[in-house]
Design a protein around this motif. Structure first.
Motif, PDB file in Angstrom:
ATOM      1  N   UNK A  17       0.908  -1.263   0.134  1.00 34.16           N
ATOM      2  CA  UNK A  17      -0.091  -0.025   0.170  1.00 34.16           C
ATOM      3  C   UNK A  17       0.638   1.035  -0.059  1.00 34.16           C
ATOM      4  N   UNK A  18       0.717   2.309  -1.001  1.00 29.59           N
ATOM      5  CA  UNK A  18       1.293   3.610  -0.824  1.00 29.59           C
ATOM      6  C   UNK A  18       0.565   4.539  -0.121  1.00 29.59           C
ATOM      7  N   UNK A  19       1.374   5.234   0.710  1.00 28.48           N
ATOM      8  CA  UNK A  19       0.897   6.425   1.560  1.00 28.48           C
ATOM      9  C   UNK A  19       0.719   7.533   0.684  1.00 28.48           C
ATOM     10  N   UNK A  20       1.821   7.599  -0.195  1.00 27.42           N
ATOM     11  CA  UNK A  20       1.617   8.479  -1.518  1.00 27.42           C
ATOM     12  C   UNK A  20       2.314   8.566  -2.604  1.00 27.42           C
ATOM     13  N   UNK A  21       2.721   9.223  -3.338  1.00 26.75           N
ATOM     14  CA  UNK A  21       3.594   8.887  -4.680  1.00 26.75           C
ATOM     15  C   UNK A  21       4.931   8.510  -4.200  1.00 26.75           C
ATOM     16  N   UNK A  22       5.455   9.117  -3.137  1.00 27.24           N
ATOM     17  CA  UNK A  22       6.907   8.816  -2.865  1.00 27.24           C
ATOM     18  C   UNK A  22       7.447   7.843  -1.752  1.00 27.24           C
ATOM     19  N   UNK A  23       6.089   7.635  -0.990  1.00 24.11           N
ATOM     20  CA  UNK A  23       6.421   6.587   0.130  1.00 24.11           C
ATOM     21  C   UNK A  23       5.232   5.474   0.193  1.00 24.11           C
ATOM     22  N   UNK A  24       5.773   4.171   0.467  1.00 23.54           N
ATOM     23  CA  UNK A  24       4.735   3.083   0.408  1.00 23.54           C
ATOM     24  C   UNK A  24       5.214   2.121   1.478  1.00 23.54           C
ATOM     25  N   UNK A  25       4.606   1.037   1.786  1.00 27.06           N
ATOM     26  CA  UNK A  25       5.182  -0.011   2.825  1.00 27.06           C
ATOM     27  C   UNK A  25       4.470  -1.519   1.971  1.00 27.06           C
ATOM     28  N   UNK A  26       5.086  -2.551   2.321  1.00 23.67           N
ATOM     29  CA  UNK A  26       4.828  -3.805   2.024  1.00 23.67           C
ATOM     30  C   UNK A  26       5.051  -4.716   2.900  1.00 23.67           C
ATOM     31  N   UNK A  27       4.511  -5.964   3.171  1.00 25.70           N
ATOM     32  CA  UNK A  27       4.634  -6.940   4.205  1.00 25.70           C
ATOM     33  C   UNK A  27       3.810  -8.243   3.318  1.00 25.70           C
ATOM     34  N   UNK A  28       4.641  -9.507   3.702  1.00 26.50           N
ATOM     35  CA  UNK A  28       4.229 -10.620   3.023  1.00 26.50           C
ATOM     36  C   UNK A  28       4.808 -11.880   3.565  1.00 26.50           C
ATOM     37  N   UNK A  29       4.420 -13.054   3.061  1.00 33.10           N
ATOM     38  CA  UNK A  29       5.178 -14.319   3.526  1.00 33.10           C
ATOM     39  C   UNK A  29       5.253 -15.303   2.209  1.00 33.10           C
TER      40      UNK A  29
END
Length: 240
Positions: free
Chosen positions: A96-108
């Motif tokens: 999921x992006x917070x905005x055009x310059x910053x986002x995060x990701x988690x997974x397995x």
């Protein structure tokens, strides 16, 4: 525990040849985005976390929902070449992006080897995307050791068109390995890759090394192709 999704992926990999940036087929299915291709479509879930030797036939699929949830499979080797065994990496996560310059990701990720009599392994990963660059960490439990990995892909900062990626991993063995002069219960390895496209050819310069040397290298079982320092130059070209 994430289980492999049958043998759909190995059938796809039979049509995939070894290329630097293989073609990716993309199609919208309602609220989902489907991708099929011979190169990983999700860099954090493949390649950066736990790189694996790529066989002559490889490929995968990736299905992403508009909400950010995704799942898929990637096979670095279909097991056709005797030098490479069949490997199926099944994964699921959320990006999921917070905005055009910053986002995060988690997974397995669940790693399975149907042709080998060995236990499967799992890996948790997560990271941030900042101005086009990726920074993250991964934790895995292999049958014989536990691994903690830090990685960075400076894709957003490419001076002279050169991509830079780095990886540092600590391996803790479940059972210490006897070597000359003692035992090895843990070790680290690292790598740095410089890449640049040139006239349709993907050029890669890779340096890798580990904390082991000499006779201690008999205990090495890390991500790199060998224990000692190694400088590798690779040139690959996509033919379709």
């Amino acid at each position: 525990m994430l289980k492999p999704f049958g043998f759909l992926l190995p059938l796809c990999t039979l049509l995939a040849c070894s290329v630097a940036h293989g073609q990716i087929f993309q199609r919208e299915l309602g609220d989902f985005d489907l991708k099929l291709g011979t190169s990983p479509s999700r860099s954090m879930a493949q390649g950066l976390v736990k790189p694996s030797a790529t066989g002559s036939f490889h490929g995968g699929l990736d299905l992403t929902h508009d909400s950010g949830f995704y799942f898929g499979q990637w096979s670095p080797s279909a097991g056709i070449n005797p030098e490479h065994t069949l490997e199926i990496d099944s994964y699921a996560g959320f990006k999921q992006p917070f905005d055009q310059n910053l986002g995060y990701e988690i997974g397995v990720i669940h790693y399975s080897y149907p042709q080998l009599d060995t236990l499967d392994s799992q890996e948790l990963y997560g990271g941030l995307t900042l101005l086009g660059s990726r920074f993250g960490a991964a934790f895995s439990n292999d049958p014989d050791k536990r691994n903690s990995t830090l990685f960075a892909d400076l894709g957003g900062n490419e001076p002279f068109g050169i991509g830079i990626s780095m990886k540092y991993t600590t391996h803790r063995l479940n059972t210490p390995v006897a070597v000359d002069g003692g035992f090895v219960s843990s070790f680290t390895d690292w790598s740095m890759k410089f890449s640049r496209p040139f006239m349709g050819i993907d050029l890669n310069l890779i340096y890798s090394d580990s904390s082991l040397n000499g006779s201690s290298c008999s205990a090495y079982s890390g991500h790199n192709s060998q224990c000692d320092g190694l400088l590798t130059l690779k040139a690959e070209r996509s033919f379709y």
